[in-house]
Write an enzyme that holds these catalytic residues in place. Structure first.
Site, PDB file in Angstrom:
ATOM      1  N   GLY A   1      -2.362   7.512   6.062  1.00 42.50           N
ATOM      2  CA  GLY A   1      -3.083   6.535   5.258  1.00 42.50           C
ATOM      3  C   GLY A   1      -2.183   5.629   4.451  1.00 42.50           C
ATOM      4  O   GLY A   1      -2.664   4.767   3.730  1.00 42.50           O
ATOM      5  N   CYS A   2      -0.889   5.831   4.566  1.00 41.05           N
ATOM      6  CA  CYS A   2       0.065   4.981   3.845  1.00 41.05           C
ATOM      7  C   CYS A   2       0.586   3.904   4.784  1.00 41.05           C
ATOM      8  O   CYS A   2       0.821   4.150   5.961  1.00 41.05           O
ATOM      9  CB  CYS A   2       1.237   5.815   3.325  1.00 41.05           C
ATOM     10  SG  CYS A   2       0.771   7.005   2.076  1.00 41.05           S
ATOM     11  N   GLN A   3       0.767   2.713   4.238  1.00 42.28           N
ATOM     12  CA  GLN A   3       1.321   1.601   5.000  1.00 42.28           C
ATOM     13  C   GLN A   3       2.764   1.893   5.388  1.00 42.28           C
ATOM     14  O   GLN A   3       3.202   1.587   6.481  1.00 42.28           O
ATOM     15  CB  GLN A   3       1.241   0.336   4.140  1.00 42.28           C
ATOM     16  CG  GLN A   3       1.771  -0.908   4.778  1.00 42.28           C
ATOM     17  CD  GLN A   3       1.611  -2.114   3.864  1.00 42.28           C
ATOM     18  OE1 GLN A   3       0.974  -2.043   2.819  1.00 42.28           O
ATOM     19  NE2 GLN A   3       2.188  -3.228   4.254  1.00 42.28           N
ATOM     20  N   SER A   4       3.494   2.515   4.486  1.00 45.28           N
ATOM     21  CA  SER A   4       4.882   2.901   4.718  1.00 45.28           C
ATOM     22  C   SER A   4       4.924   4.374   5.110  1.00 45.28           C
ATOM     23  O   SER A   4       3.941   5.084   4.994  1.00 45.28           O
ATOM     24  CB  SER A   4       5.691   2.701   3.439  1.00 45.28           C
ATOM     25  OG  SER A   4       5.590   1.371   2.999  1.00 45.28           O
TER      26      SER A   4
END
Length: 144
Positions: free
Chosen positions: A59-62
């Site tokens: 769920g994290c962009q990075s």
């Protein structure tokens, strides 16, 4: 406590109150972002062998990894990211959660903390979702 725990200042010498107080000194968000990025530079390095799929936060962009261990009923967190701002956001989260008991973590009002920082309003929706995913993972671990 192992030698690595004191090297992490978050939850020890850098607390959530410290973050709130320091960010309040800055007049604009550009300076606040710089401070948050500087917080990320204070995170101890996470060994590469801990960059595993089971430690990765979805769920994290990075890319974000969180490793936890319980010592003397306190959660010790080791974190890393491939993005400077995210490492800083991890520092903000660790100031609230690192070196705390699972009960303290579950009781801490993270939404109020983020509101005091006026943080989520100044992050992109994907960064905000990633921050929530980090918090959810730590709270899940604290609930086990």
């Amino acid at each position: 406590m192992p030698d690595t725990a004191p090297a992490n200042p978050f939850g020890h010498s850098i607390t959530s109150d410290d973050i709130v107080e320091t960010l309040a000194f800055f007049d604009d968000w550009e300076d606040r972002y710089k401070y948050i990025i500087d917080l990320g530079r204070e995170l101890p390095d996470m060994p590469d062998e801990l960059h595993t799929d089971d430690r990765k936060i979805r769920g994290c962009q990075s890319q974000v990894w969180i490793d936890t261990r319980l010592e003397q009923n306190r959660l010790q967190l080791s974190v890393d990211s491939d993005a400077f701002i995210v490492k800083g956001l991890l520092g903000v989260v660790l100031a609230a959660y690192n070196n705390k008991t699972p009960e303290d973590i579950r009781a801490f009002d993270i939404d109020s903390y983020f509101e005091q920082l006026d943080l989520l309003r100044h992050l992109s929706p994907t960064r905000g979702n990633g921050l929530r995913a980090m918090v959810a993972r730590i709270r899940q671990i604290a609930g086990q």
